[in-house]
Write a protein that holds these residues in place. Sequence first.
Motif, PDB file in Angstrom:
ATOM      1  N   ILE A   6       0.833  -1.214   0.000  1.00 24.74           N
ATOM      2  CA  ILE A   6       0.000   0.000   0.000  1.00 24.74           C
ATOM      3  C   ILE A   6       0.868   1.264   0.000  1.00 24.74           C
ATOM      4  CG2 ILE A   6      -2.010  -1.126   1.031  1.00 24.74           C
ATOM      5  CD1 ILE A   6      -1.299   0.337   3.709  1.00 24.74           C
ATOM      6  N   CYS A  31      -0.760   3.055  13.681  1.00 27.28           N
ATOM      7  CA  CYS A  31      -0.969   4.048  12.620  1.00 27.28           C
ATOM      8  C   CYS A  31       0.329   4.818  12.333  1.00 27.28           C
ATOM      9  CB  CYS A  31      -2.096   5.009  13.006  1.00 27.28           C
ATOM     10  SG  CYS A  31      -3.670   4.165  13.275  1.00 27.28           S
ATOM     11  N   ARG A  79       6.283  -1.077  14.484  1.00 25.13           N
ATOM     12  CA  ARG A  79       7.451  -1.913  14.188  1.00 25.13           C
ATOM     13  C   ARG A  79       8.623  -1.043  13.754  1.00 25.13           C
ATOM     14  NH1 ARG A  79       5.598  -6.941  10.333  1.00 25.13           N
ATOM     15  NH2 ARG A  79       4.237  -8.015  11.802  1.00 25.13           N
ATOM     16  N   ARG A 124      12.053   6.559  13.578  1.00 26.95           N
ATOM     17  CA  ARG A 124      11.229   5.413  13.967  1.00 26.95           C
ATOM     18  C   ARG A 124      11.460   5.097  15.463  1.00 26.95           C
ATOM     19  NH1 ARG A 124       7.028   3.612  10.895  1.00 26.95           N
ATOM     20  NH2 ARG A 124       6.591   1.457  11.361  1.00 26.95           N
ATOM     21  N   TYR A 168       8.644 -11.542   6.189  1.00 30.28           N
ATOM     22  CA  TYR A 168       8.524 -10.671   5.011  1.00 30.28           C
ATOM     23  C   TYR A 168       7.944 -11.509   3.869  1.00 30.28           C
ATOM     24  CZ  TYR A 168       9.885  -8.713   0.548  1.00 30.28           C
ATOM     25  OH  TYR A 168       9.854  -8.279  -0.749  1.00 30.28           O
ATOM     26  N   LEU A 172      -0.829  -5.787   1.845  1.00 33.41           N
ATOM     27  CA  LEU A 172       0.548  -5.409   2.147  1.00 33.41           C
ATOM     28  C   LEU A 172       1.509  -6.316   1.403  1.00 33.41           C
ATOM     29  CD1 LEU A 172       0.214  -5.089   6.023  1.00 33.41           C
ATOM     30  CD2 LEU A 172      -0.287  -3.383   4.265  1.00 33.41           C
ATOM     31  N   TYR A 173       1.068  -7.575   1.181  1.00 34.52           N
ATOM     32  CA  TYR A 173       1.930  -8.593   0.565  1.00 34.52           C
ATOM     33  C   TYR A 173       1.016  -9.584  -0.128  1.00 34.52           C
ATOM     34  CZ  TYR A 173       0.452 -10.273   5.124  1.00 34.52           C
ATOM     35  OH  TYR A 173      -0.311 -10.563   6.234  1.00 34.52           O
TER      36      TYR A 173
END
Length: 364
Positions: free
Chosen positions: A71, A140, A162, A186, A236, A317-318
């Motif tokens: 996305i 978010c 994350r 992050r 992943y 997402l994947y």
Amino acid sequence: MKIMTDDILSKSLLTREDLVYLLTTKEDKEKHALFRKAYQVKKQHCGNVVYLRGLIELSNICRKDCNYCGIRKSNDKVERYTLKDENVIDMAMYAWRRDFGSIVIQSGERTDKVFVDGLTNLIKTLREKTDNLLGITLSCGEQDMETYREWFDAGAHRYLLRVETTSEELFRKIHPDNEFHRFEDRFRALENLRKIGFQAGTGVMIGLPGQTVENLADDLLFFKSFDVDMIGMGPYIQHSDTPMGKWKAPLLKPAERLELSLRMIALARIMLKDVNIASSTALQALDPDGRIKAILAGANVFMPNMTPKIFADNYHLYEGKPAVRDNAAEIVKELELRLKGLGETIGYGKWGDSKHFFNRVIKN
Ligand code: SAM
């Protein structure tokens, strides 16, 4: 017969070398000893119970361009959506009526006022409608301190962000080099969540191209040194409409990525003991039983997806994201049956907060 894993697991602190050994050992006996120990630690510190979070994918609009994520801003094949308030309220009330205890609101990263204020109002509404009894976790992305505080004051109490990897070198490879994707930002955001009073969770992706087992050992050592309250990590998985989906770099086979993810969960449980660990959705994309296997490796949180299929189909997402059934209650019933066979129950009606959070707050 005594095995090396038993010796390592009897230590009170695991070193980087120990972690690398436990992430790579090929012996079945050693692997089983690792999972057995992790499950035992889960039962001892978190009980025979798995907590639920109804997952609501609020919006797939994102200002970021992470090289792995379906996305990402530049993927123009995605039909963008933001759920209407009434949709979110319906989903949350569904979770509430079915005694899930908590929801997670996840979203692409948006910092616009409409989104920030809209989410603040939604959190307030959901708390009012449930007499402050519905637990609310947010995921978010990176926001400024003011926004985090606004959402916390509105009634959200847990936040998952994350760090994706603790290797700065790898982080730079999997993100564009611009002000929206800074390694240090992050970590600063995670610190800020903690300062505000959130139960703070983080995690990484496992099996990224170019990631070494030493990187993963460092990730685990970071979780321990940062003293996180919750962990949400998973494999992943490529998405063909992303830059990384087109990389030619070798990738571990799906079964190997699953195995490595389960070992990461097991080691996180053994090292951090009383934290909440999610059995992430991506595990199921690699194995239909992946999320149950994660519980046996020490996870204690399960997140049935509540997002109606018409929207969830655009929160890709994947590849191979598990088909979302409109009836999350069915998934939970199925989970309940599976858990029963393991002697586990579902923590219906409970927030299932991180025990670690309370132990940490009392300690300090
Ligand atoms: N925007 C928020 C953020 O940045 O934390 C939350 C949404 S983001 C889509 C949630 C998580 O999805 C990310 O933290 C990342 O770890 C995971 N994710 C994205 N693409 C993935 C992929 N291709 N494989 C596995 N996990 C992925």
